[in-house]
Write a protein that holds these residues in place. Structure first.
Motif, mmCIF file in Angstrom:
data_model
loop_
_atom_site.group_PDB
_atom_site.id
_atom_site.type_symbol
_atom_site.label_atom_id
_atom_site.label_comp_id
_atom_site.label_asym_id
_atom_site.label_seq_id
_atom_site.Cartn_x
_atom_site.Cartn_y
_atom_site.Cartn_z
ATOM 1 N N PHE A 22 13.847 43.640 -26.443
ATOM 2 C CA PHE A 22 12.986 43.408 -25.283
ATOM 3 C C PHE A 22 12.031 44.578 -25.042
ATOM 4 O O PHE A 22 11.651 44.849 -23.912
ATOM 5 N N ASN A 23 11.631 45.258 -26.094
ATOM 6 C CA ASN A 23 10.847 46.486 -25.946
ATOM 7 C C ASN A 23 9.342 46.263 -25.972
ATOM 8 O O ASN A 23 8.576 47.228 -25.902
ATOM 9 N N LYS A 24 8.896 45.029 -26.041
ATOM 10 C CA LYS A 24 7.460 44.772 -26.171
ATOM 11 C C LYS A 24 6.733 44.849 -24.836
ATOM 12 O O LYS A 24 5.588 45.305 -24.769
ATOM 13 N N ARG A 25 7.381 44.395 -23.774
ATOM 14 C CA ARG A 25 6.707 44.319 -22.472
ATOM 15 C C ARG A 25 7.602 44.894 -21.378
ATOM 16 O O ARG A 25 8.832 44.796 -21.445
ATOM 17 N N TRP A 49 15.906 48.420 -26.304
ATOM 18 C CA TRP A 49 14.938 49.142 -27.140
ATOM 19 C C TRP A 49 14.513 48.376 -28.391
ATOM 20 O O TRP A 49 13.447 48.661 -28.955
ATOM 21 N N LYS A 105 5.275 51.695 -18.576
ATOM 22 C CA LYS A 105 5.823 51.447 -19.906
ATOM 23 C C LYS A 105 6.733 52.596 -20.296
ATOM 24 O O LYS A 105 6.368 53.774 -20.168
ATOM 25 N N SER A 124 9.739 42.082 -19.592
ATOM 26 C CA SER A 124 10.955 41.645 -20.287
ATOM 27 C C SER A 124 12.042 42.711 -20.212
ATOM 28 O O SER A 124 13.230 42.390 -20.069
ATOM 29 N N GLN A 125 11.667 43.980 -20.268
ATOM 30 C CA GLN A 125 12.665 45.045 -20.140
ATOM 31 C C GLN A 125 13.273 45.061 -18.743
ATOM 32 O O GLN A 125 14.485 45.214 -18.582
#
Length: 475
Positions: free
Chosen positions: A23-26, A20, A184, A29-30
Protein backbone atom coordinates in the motif's frame (compact mmCIF):
# COMPACT_ATOMS: atom_id res chain seq x y z
CA UNK A 1 -3.59 -7.07 21.60
CA UNK A 2 -0.56 -6.02 23.65
CA UNK A 3 2.99 -5.23 22.58
CA UNK A 4 4.52 -8.12 24.53
CA UNK A 5 2.21 -10.79 23.09
CA UNK A 6 2.76 -13.49 20.48
CA UNK A 7 -0.12 -12.02 18.45
CA UNK A 8 1.64 -8.68 18.20
CA UNK A 9 4.88 -10.43 17.22
CA UNK A 10 3.00 -11.67 14.14
CA UNK A 11 0.91 -8.54 13.64
CA UNK A 12 3.78 -6.02 13.44
CA UNK A 13 5.87 -7.55 10.59
CA UNK A 14 2.71 -8.25 8.55
CA UNK A 15 1.58 -4.64 9.05
CA UNK A 16 5.05 -3.36 8.14
CA UNK A 17 5.18 -5.46 4.95
CA UNK A 18 1.72 -4.40 3.78
CA UNK A 19 2.40 -0.74 4.59
CA UNK A 20 5.71 -0.39 2.72
CA UNK A 21 5.42 -3.00 -0.03
CA UNK A 22 1.73 -3.27 -0.93
CA UNK A 23 0.00 0.00 0.00
CA UNK A 24 2.98 2.31 -0.51
CA UNK A 25 1.81 4.04 -3.69
CA UNK A 26 -0.64 6.55 -2.21
CA UNK A 27 -1.12 8.30 1.12
CA UNK A 28 -4.82 7.44 1.13
CA UNK A 29 -4.22 3.71 0.80
CA UNK A 30 -1.56 3.79 3.53
CA UNK A 31 -3.84 5.70 5.89
CA UNK A 32 -6.75 3.36 5.15
CA UNK A 33 -4.49 0.41 5.94
CA UNK A 34 -3.39 2.05 9.19
CA UNK A 35 -7.02 2.65 10.16
CA UNK A 36 -7.92 -0.99 9.50
CA UNK A 37 -4.83 -2.20 11.36
CA UNK A 38 -5.59 0.11 14.29
CA UNK A 39 -9.18 -1.13 14.56
CA UNK A 40 -7.98 -4.74 14.40
CA UNK A 41 -5.36 -3.98 17.08
CA UNK A 42 -7.95 -2.41 19.42
CA UNK A 43 -10.79 -4.78 18.52
CA UNK A 44 -8.59 -7.76 19.43
CA UNK A 45 -9.27 -6.84 23.05
CA UNK A 46 -13.02 -6.21 22.68
CA UNK A 47 -14.50 -5.31 19.29
CA UNK A 48 -17.64 -3.82 20.88
CA UNK A 49 -15.74 -0.76 22.10
CA UNK A 50 -14.66 0.17 18.57
CA UNK A 51 -17.99 1.99 18.38
CA UNK A 52 -16.82 4.39 21.12
CA UNK A 53 -13.68 5.36 19.18
CA UNK A 54 -15.62 5.67 15.93
CA UNK A 55 -18.36 7.79 17.53
CA UNK A 56 -15.89 10.03 19.35
CA UNK A 57 -13.94 10.49 16.11
CA UNK A 58 -17.13 11.28 14.18
CA UNK A 59 -18.30 13.89 16.69
CA UNK A 60 -14.92 15.63 17.01
CA UNK A 61 -14.27 15.61 13.27
CA UNK A 62 -17.52 17.48 12.57
CA UNK A 63 -17.26 19.63 15.70
CA UNK A 64 -13.84 20.86 14.56
CA UNK A 65 -15.18 21.88 11.14
CA UNK A 66 -18.26 23.63 12.54
CA UNK A 67 -16.22 25.46 15.20
CA UNK A 68 -13.88 26.76 12.53
CA UNK A 69 -16.64 27.80 10.13
CA UNK A 70 -18.96 29.37 12.71
CA UNK A 71 -19.35 33.13 12.56
CA UNK A 72 -20.76 33.61 16.03
CA UNK A 73 -18.98 32.83 19.30
CA UNK A 74 -22.11 31.20 20.72
CA UNK A 75 -22.15 28.63 17.91
CA UNK A 76 -18.44 27.95 18.34
CA UNK A 77 -18.93 27.36 22.06
CA UNK A 78 -21.92 25.13 21.38
CA UNK A 79 -19.89 22.78 19.18
CA UNK A 80 -16.91 22.91 21.53
CA UNK A 81 -19.04 21.91 24.50
CA UNK A 82 -20.68 19.17 22.47
CA UNK A 83 -17.22 17.69 21.82
CA UNK A 84 -16.13 18.07 25.46
CA UNK A 85 -19.36 16.66 26.88
CA UNK A 86 -19.35 13.63 24.58
CA UNK A 87 -15.78 12.76 25.52
CA UNK A 88 -16.13 13.48 29.22
CA UNK A 89 -19.50 11.72 29.15
CA UNK A 90 -17.80 8.52 27.99
CA UNK A 91 -15.25 8.87 30.80
CA UNK A 92 -17.95 9.68 33.34
CA UNK A 93 -20.05 6.63 32.55
CA UNK A 94 -17.37 4.02 31.98
CA UNK A 95 -14.72 5.17 34.43
CA UNK A 96 -16.22 7.30 37.19
CA UNK A 97 -19.93 6.57 37.56
CA UNK A 98 -19.54 3.64 39.96
CA UNK A 99 -16.82 5.47 41.91
CA UNK A 100 -18.99 8.54 42.58
CA UNK A 101 -22.12 6.45 43.22
CA UNK A 102 -20.33 4.37 45.86
CA UNK A 103 -18.64 7.45 47.37
CA UNK A 104 -22.03 9.21 47.56
CA UNK A 105 -23.57 6.22 49.38
CA UNK A 106 -20.57 6.02 51.70
CA UNK A 107 -20.89 9.70 52.60
CA UNK A 108 -24.51 9.25 53.70
CA UNK A 109 -23.56 6.10 55.63
CA UNK A 110 -21.12 8.17 57.69
CA UNK A 111 -24.10 10.27 58.86
CA UNK A 112 -26.18 7.22 59.74
CA UNK A 113 -28.24 7.02 56.54
CA UNK A 114 -28.08 3.90 54.40
CA UNK A 115 -28.40 4.64 50.69
CA UNK A 116 -28.26 1.95 48.03
CA UNK A 117 -25.57 2.78 45.47
CA UNK A 118 -26.98 2.21 41.99
CA UNK A 119 -23.90 0.93 40.16
CA UNK A 120 -23.43 -0.30 36.61
CA UNK A 121 -21.98 -3.67 35.66
CA UNK A 122 -19.61 -2.36 33.00
CA UNK A 123 -15.94 -2.73 32.16
CA UNK A 124 -13.54 0.10 31.45
CA UNK A 125 -12.63 0.38 27.75
CA UNK A 126 -8.86 0.17 27.33
CA UNK A 127 -7.26 3.48 26.41
CA UNK A 128 -10.40 5.61 26.83
CA UNK A 129 -8.60 8.18 29.00
CA UNK A 130 -5.96 8.62 26.31
CA UNK A 131 -7.90 8.96 23.09
CA UNK A 132 -10.64 11.14 24.63
CA UNK A 133 -8.01 13.64 25.80
CA UNK A 134 -6.39 13.52 22.37
CA UNK A 135 -9.62 14.34 20.55
CA UNK A 136 -10.63 17.01 23.08
CA UNK A 137 -7.34 18.85 22.53
CA UNK A 138 -8.11 18.85 18.79
CA UNK A 139 -11.40 20.76 19.12
CA UNK A 140 -10.03 23.05 21.84
CA UNK A 141 -7.06 24.03 19.65
CA UNK A 142 -9.41 24.77 16.75
CA UNK A 143 -11.58 26.91 19.03
CA UNK A 144 -8.46 28.81 20.13
CA UNK A 145 -7.50 29.31 16.45
CA UNK A 146 -4.26 27.39 16.92
CA UNK A 147 -5.24 24.73 14.41
CA UNK A 148 -7.10 24.50 11.12
CA UNK A 149 -9.39 21.43 11.07
CA UNK A 150 -8.82 18.68 8.57
CA UNK A 151 -11.56 18.04 6.02
CA UNK A 152 -10.33 14.51 5.35
CA UNK A 153 -12.32 12.16 7.56
CA UNK A 154 -10.05 9.18 6.85
CA UNK A 155 -6.96 11.06 7.98
CA UNK A 156 -8.69 12.22 11.16
CA UNK A 157 -10.05 8.78 12.08
CA UNK A 158 -6.57 7.32 11.55
CA UNK A 159 -5.03 10.05 13.69
CA UNK A 160 -7.38 9.24 16.58
CA UNK A 161 -6.93 5.47 16.40
CA UNK A 162 -3.25 5.22 15.37
CA UNK A 163 -2.45 1.84 16.92
CA UNK A 164 1.08 2.43 18.36
CA UNK A 165 -0.16 5.08 20.78
CA UNK A 166 -3.89 4.34 20.90
CA UNK A 167 -4.08 2.42 24.17
CA UNK A 168 -1.60 4.18 26.48
CA UNK A 169 -0.23 7.19 24.68
CA UNK A 170 1.69 9.35 24.28
CA UNK A 171 -1.36 11.65 24.20
CA UNK A 172 -0.52 13.32 20.91
CA UNK A 173 -1.58 16.79 19.84
CA UNK A 174 -3.16 17.21 16.43
CA UNK A 175 -0.70 20.03 15.75
CA UNK A 176 2.12 17.46 15.78
CA UNK A 177 0.67 14.16 14.59
CA UNK A 178 -2.24 15.00 12.29
CA UNK A 179 -0.16 16.80 9.61
CA UNK A 180 1.97 13.67 9.30
CA UNK A 181 -1.05 11.80 7.92
CA UNK A 182 -1.36 14.37 5.12
CA UNK A 183 2.23 13.97 3.93
CA UNK A 184 3.80 11.28 1.79
CA UNK A 185 5.97 8.97 3.91
CA UNK A 186 9.20 7.54 2.58
CA UNK A 187 11.06 4.65 4.17
CA UNK A 188 14.11 5.87 6.07
CA UNK A 189 16.43 3.04 7.10
CA UNK A 190 18.19 5.04 9.83
CA UNK A 191 14.85 6.22 11.27
CA UNK A 192 13.44 2.67 11.23
CA UNK A 193 16.62 1.25 12.79
CA UNK A 194 16.31 3.80 15.58
CA UNK A 195 12.72 2.66 16.02
CA UNK A 196 13.83 -0.96 16.40
CA UNK A 197 16.38 0.05 19.05
CA UNK A 198 13.69 1.93 20.94
CA UNK A 199 11.33 -1.06 20.73
CA UNK A 200 14.08 -3.34 22.05
CA UNK A 201 14.76 -1.01 24.97
CA UNK A 202 11.05 -0.70 25.72
CA UNK A 203 10.66 -4.49 25.76
CA UNK A 204 13.64 -4.77 28.11
CA UNK A 205 12.09 -2.28 30.53
CA UNK A 206 8.70 -4.01 30.34
CA UNK A 207 9.39 -7.76 30.45
CA UNK A 208 12.68 -7.68 32.37
CA UNK A 209 12.45 -4.69 34.73
CA UNK A 210 8.69 -4.23 35.22
CA UNK A 211 7.51 -7.84 35.12
CA UNK A 212 10.33 -9.16 37.33
CA UNK A 213 9.77 -6.29 39.77
CA UNK A 214 6.05 -7.12 39.79
CA UNK A 215 6.77 -10.51 41.38
CA UNK A 216 8.41 -8.80 44.37
CA UNK A 217 5.86 -5.99 44.51
CA UNK A 218 2.82 -8.28 44.46
CA UNK A 219 4.22 -10.46 47.23
CA UNK A 220 4.95 -7.46 49.43
CA UNK A 221 1.75 -5.47 48.90
CA UNK A 222 -0.47 -8.56 49.27
CA UNK A 223 1.20 -9.57 52.54
CA UNK A 224 2.35 -6.24 53.99
CA UNK A 225 0.76 -6.97 57.39
CA UNK A 226 3.17 -9.84 57.92
CA UNK A 227 6.37 -8.13 56.75
CA UNK A 228 8.99 -5.96 58.41
CA UNK A 229 9.97 -2.41 57.44
CA UNK A 230 12.86 -3.42 55.18
CA UNK A 231 10.64 -5.66 53.06
CA UNK A 232 8.07 -2.87 52.84
CA UNK A 233 10.74 -0.43 51.68
CA UNK A 234 11.88 -2.96 49.08
CA UNK A 235 8.30 -3.36 47.85
CA UNK A 236 7.84 0.40 47.50
CA UNK A 237 11.17 0.88 45.71
CA UNK A 238 10.53 -1.96 43.27
CA UNK A 239 7.03 -0.70 42.52
CA UNK A 240 8.63 2.61 41.56
CA UNK A 241 10.84 0.74 39.11
CA UNK A 242 7.95 -1.49 38.01
CA UNK A 243 5.68 1.36 37.01
CA UNK A 244 8.53 3.19 35.28
CA UNK A 245 9.61 0.11 33.36
CA UNK A 246 6.01 -0.70 32.50
CA UNK A 247 4.84 2.71 31.34
CA UNK A 248 8.01 4.18 29.87
CA UNK A 249 8.60 0.77 28.28
CA UNK A 250 5.19 1.02 26.61
CA UNK A 251 5.97 4.54 25.43
CA UNK A 252 9.31 3.44 23.96
CA UNK A 253 7.64 0.58 22.08
CA UNK A 254 4.89 2.91 20.85
CA UNK A 255 7.30 5.61 19.67
CA UNK A 256 9.64 3.04 18.13
CA UNK A 257 6.77 1.32 16.31
CA UNK A 258 5.58 4.66 14.93
CA UNK A 259 9.08 5.25 13.54
CA UNK A 260 8.82 1.98 11.60
CA UNK A 261 5.86 3.51 9.77
CA UNK A 262 7.51 6.90 9.23
CA UNK A 263 5.85 8.82 12.10
CA UNK A 264 7.46 10.84 14.87
CA UNK A 265 5.67 10.86 18.22
CA UNK A 266 6.51 13.12 21.12
CA UNK A 267 8.86 11.99 23.88
CA UNK A 268 6.84 10.83 26.88
CA UNK A 269 9.59 10.15 29.45
CA UNK A 270 12.88 11.97 29.87
CA UNK A 271 14.66 9.87 32.51
CA UNK A 272 12.53 11.13 35.44
CA UNK A 273 14.45 9.25 38.15
CA UNK A 274 17.40 11.55 37.55
CA UNK A 275 15.28 14.55 38.58
CA UNK A 276 16.59 16.89 41.24
CA UNK A 277 13.19 18.02 42.56
CA UNK A 278 9.52 17.11 42.13
CA UNK A 279 8.90 19.94 39.67
CA UNK A 280 11.61 18.59 37.38
CA UNK A 281 10.23 15.08 37.89
CA UNK A 282 6.86 16.14 36.50
CA UNK A 283 8.51 17.80 33.51
CA UNK A 284 10.09 14.42 32.76
CA UNK A 285 7.36 11.93 33.74
CA UNK A 286 4.41 11.23 31.40
CA UNK A 287 5.20 14.42 29.53
CA UNK A 288 2.23 14.20 27.18
CA UNK A 289 -0.24 14.20 30.10
CA UNK A 290 1.64 16.80 32.18
CA UNK A 291 1.77 19.23 29.26
CA UNK A 292 -1.90 18.48 28.46
CA UNK A 293 -2.97 19.53 31.95
CA UNK A 294 -0.65 22.52 31.77
CA UNK A 295 -2.09 23.80 28.48
CA UNK A 296 -5.77 22.92 28.93
CA UNK A 297 -6.31 23.30 32.67
CA UNK A 298 -3.46 25.03 34.54
CA UNK A 299 -3.00 27.98 32.17
CA UNK A 300 -6.77 28.57 31.65
CA UNK A 301 -7.13 28.65 35.45
CA UNK A 302 -4.61 31.48 35.53
CA UNK A 303 -1.40 29.51 35.85
CA UNK A 304 1.13 31.41 37.93
CA UNK A 305 -0.04 34.90 36.98
CA UNK A 306 -2.22 35.52 40.03
CA UNK A 307 0.40 35.34 42.75
CA UNK A 308 1.54 32.56 45.06
CA UNK A 309 -1.84 31.56 46.47
CA UNK A 310 -3.51 31.30 43.09
CA UNK A 311 -0.54 29.34 41.78
CA UNK A 312 -0.77 26.90 44.68
CA UNK A 313 -4.53 26.58 44.17
CA UNK A 314 -4.03 25.77 40.51
CA UNK A 315 -1.24 23.31 41.31
CA UNK A 316 -3.51 21.40 43.70
CA UNK A 317 -6.35 21.38 41.16
CA UNK A 318 -4.28 19.90 38.35
CA UNK A 319 -2.61 17.30 40.57
CA UNK A 320 -5.90 16.16 42.09
CA UNK A 321 -7.52 16.02 38.65
CA UNK A 322 -4.45 14.15 37.41
CA UNK A 323 -4.90 11.69 40.26
CA UNK A 324 -8.53 11.13 39.29
CA UNK A 325 -7.49 10.74 35.65
CA UNK A 326 -5.30 7.81 36.71
CA UNK A 327 -8.08 5.92 38.42
CA UNK A 328 -11.48 6.01 40.10
CA UNK A 329 -10.19 5.53 43.64
CA UNK A 330 -9.44 7.92 46.49
CA UNK A 331 -5.91 6.51 46.64
CA UNK A 332 -5.14 8.26 43.34
CA UNK A 333 -6.57 11.52 44.67
CA UNK A 334 -4.26 11.29 47.70
CA UNK A 335 -1.34 10.43 45.42
CA UNK A 336 -2.04 13.57 43.39
CA UNK A 337 -2.48 15.64 46.55
CA UNK A 338 0.86 14.43 47.94
CA UNK A 339 2.66 15.48 44.77
CA UNK A 340 0.98 18.88 45.04
CA UNK A 341 2.20 19.16 48.64
CA UNK A 342 5.73 18.35 47.48
CA UNK A 343 5.45 21.32 45.12
CA UNK A 344 4.47 23.83 47.83
CA UNK A 345 7.97 24.78 49.10
CA UNK A 346 9.27 24.97 45.51
CA UNK A 347 6.48 27.41 44.58
CA UNK A 348 6.82 29.50 47.74
CA UNK A 349 10.59 29.93 47.34
CA UNK A 350 10.47 30.27 43.51
CA UNK A 351 12.47 27.06 43.02
CA UNK A 352 10.03 25.22 40.74
CA UNK A 353 12.02 26.26 37.65
CA UNK A 354 15.43 26.01 39.27
CA UNK A 355 16.42 22.72 37.62
CA UNK A 356 15.68 23.09 33.93
CA UNK A 357 19.04 22.22 32.38
CA UNK A 358 20.35 18.69 31.79
CA UNK A 359 21.82 17.20 34.93
CA UNK A 360 25.62 16.94 35.10
CA UNK A 361 26.00 18.16 31.56
CA UNK A 362 29.47 17.29 30.18
CA UNK A 363 30.21 15.44 33.44
CA UNK A 364 30.61 11.73 34.03
CA UNK A 365 28.86 11.63 37.42
CA UNK A 366 26.62 13.95 39.47
CA UNK A 367 28.20 15.90 42.31
CA UNK A 368 27.26 15.29 45.95
CA UNK A 369 24.55 17.95 45.98
CA UNK A 370 22.94 16.65 42.80
CA UNK A 371 23.09 13.07 44.03
CA UNK A 372 21.42 14.04 47.31
CA UNK A 373 18.64 15.85 45.44
CA UNK A 374 18.11 12.88 43.12
CA UNK A 375 17.85 10.46 46.04
CA UNK A 376 15.50 12.76 47.98
CA UNK A 377 13.22 13.18 44.96
CA UNK A 378 13.21 9.42 44.40
CA UNK A 379 12.31 8.75 48.05
CA UNK A 380 9.41 11.22 47.91
CA UNK A 381 8.22 9.59 44.71
CA UNK A 382 8.36 6.13 46.30
CA UNK A 383 6.30 7.28 49.28
CA UNK A 384 3.62 8.78 47.04
CA UNK A 385 3.52 5.69 44.84
CA UNK A 386 2.53 3.59 47.88
CA UNK A 387 -0.90 5.24 47.64
CA UNK A 388 -0.90 4.69 43.88
CA UNK A 389 -0.35 0.93 44.32
CA UNK A 390 -2.53 0.32 47.38
CA UNK A 391 -6.14 -0.81 47.08
CA UNK A 392 -7.39 1.66 49.70
CA UNK A 393 -6.22 4.61 51.76
CA UNK A 394 -6.37 2.38 54.84
CA UNK A 395 -4.00 -0.12 53.20
CA UNK A 396 -1.62 2.65 52.15
CA UNK A 397 -1.57 4.20 55.61
CA UNK A 398 -0.92 0.86 57.31
CA UNK A 399 1.80 0.10 54.77
CA UNK A 400 3.47 3.46 55.47
CA UNK A 401 3.13 2.94 59.22
CA UNK A 402 4.85 -0.42 58.90
CA UNK A 403 7.87 1.23 57.31
CA UNK A 404 8.46 3.51 60.28
CA UNK A 405 8.21 0.99 63.11
CA UNK A 406 11.43 0.40 65.06
CA UNK A 407 11.41 -3.39 65.44
CA UNK A 408 11.50 -5.97 62.68
CA UNK A 409 14.48 -4.68 60.70
CA UNK A 410 16.20 -7.47 58.77
CA UNK A 411 17.96 -8.04 55.48
CA UNK A 412 15.46 -8.56 52.64
CA UNK A 413 15.60 -11.55 50.32
CA UNK A 414 15.73 -10.20 46.76
CA UNK A 415 16.84 -12.04 43.64
CA UNK A 416 20.22 -10.49 42.83
CA UNK A 417 19.46 -10.68 39.11
CA UNK A 418 16.71 -8.07 39.23
CA UNK A 419 19.09 -5.74 41.11
CA UNK A 420 21.65 -6.22 38.33
CA UNK A 421 19.04 -5.53 35.65
CA UNK A 422 17.83 -2.35 37.37
CA UNK A 423 21.40 -1.16 37.82
CA UNK A 424 22.11 -1.91 34.15
CA UNK A 425 19.03 0.09 33.09
CA UNK A 426 20.07 3.07 35.21
CA UNK A 427 23.64 2.99 33.85
CA UNK A 428 22.50 2.85 30.23
CA UNK A 429 19.99 5.65 30.70
CA UNK A 430 22.44 7.80 32.67
CA UNK A 431 24.98 7.76 29.85
CA UNK A 432 22.24 8.57 27.33
CA UNK A 433 20.35 11.08 29.47
CA UNK A 434 20.78 13.83 26.87
CA UNK A 435 19.09 11.68 24.20
CA UNK A 436 15.47 10.79 23.51
CA UNK A 437 15.64 7.22 24.89
CA UNK A 438 18.04 4.92 26.73
CA UNK A 439 19.31 2.76 23.89
CA UNK A 440 20.05 5.65 21.54
CA UNK A 441 23.58 4.39 20.85
CA UNK A 442 24.01 4.94 17.11
CA UNK A 443 27.22 6.86 17.92
CA UNK A 444 28.96 3.70 19.19
CA UNK A 445 31.06 1.44 16.92
CA UNK A 446 28.98 -1.19 15.15
CA UNK A 447 30.60 -4.09 17.04
CA UNK A 448 29.85 -2.50 20.40
CA UNK A 449 26.25 -1.82 19.33
CA UNK A 450 25.63 -5.41 18.25
CA UNK A 451 27.16 -6.78 21.42
CA UNK A 452 24.67 -4.66 23.40
CA UNK A 453 21.74 -5.70 21.18
CA UNK A 454 22.57 -9.40 21.46
CA UNK A 455 23.09 -9.12 25.22
CA UNK A 456 19.69 -7.48 25.70
CA UNK A 457 18.00 -10.05 23.46
CA UNK A 458 19.55 -12.88 25.48
CA UNK A 459 18.39 -11.26 28.72
CA UNK A 460 14.88 -10.92 27.27
CA UNK A 461 14.80 -14.59 26.30
CA UNK A 462 16.34 -15.97 29.48
CA UNK A 463 14.97 -13.69 32.18
CA UNK A 464 11.96 -11.90 30.70
CA UNK A 465 8.59 -12.50 32.31
CA UNK A 466 5.23 -12.15 30.63
CA UNK A 467 2.22 -10.33 32.02
CA UNK A 468 -1.15 -10.02 30.33
CA UNK A 469 -1.07 -6.24 29.96
CA UNK A 470 0.49 -2.95 30.97
CA UNK A 471 -0.36 -1.11 34.20
CA UNK A 472 -1.65 1.97 32.37
CA UNK A 473 -4.20 -0.08 30.41
CA UNK A 474 -6.47 0.27 33.47
CA UNK A 475 -6.40 4.06 33.17
Amino acid sequence: MVFNSFEYLLFLPIAFFLYWFVFNKRITSQNLLLLILSYIFYGWWDWRFLSLIAFSSFVDYHAGIYIYRAKRDQIKKLWLWLSILVNLGFLGVFKYYNFFAESFAGLFLNFGYEVDALTLDIILPVGISFYTFQTMSYTIDIYRRRLVPTTNMLHFFTFVSFFPQLVAGPIERATNLLPQFHKKRFFDYAFAAEGLRQILWGLFKKVVIADNSAIIVNQVFENYHELGPVDLIVGAVFFTFQIYGDFSGYSDIAIGTAKLFGFKLMQNFAFPYFSRDISEFWRRWHISLSTWFRDYLYIPLGGSKGGKWMTLRNIFIIFIVSGLWHGANWTFVVWGGLNALYMVPLIIFNLNRYHTSDISKHQLLPNISQLFNIILTFVLTCLAFIFFRSLSIKDAWEYLSGIFIIEGWAYPTVDIRILVFVFFMLIVEWFNRDRSFGLSISNLPIIARWLIYISILMILILFGKSSDSFIYFQF
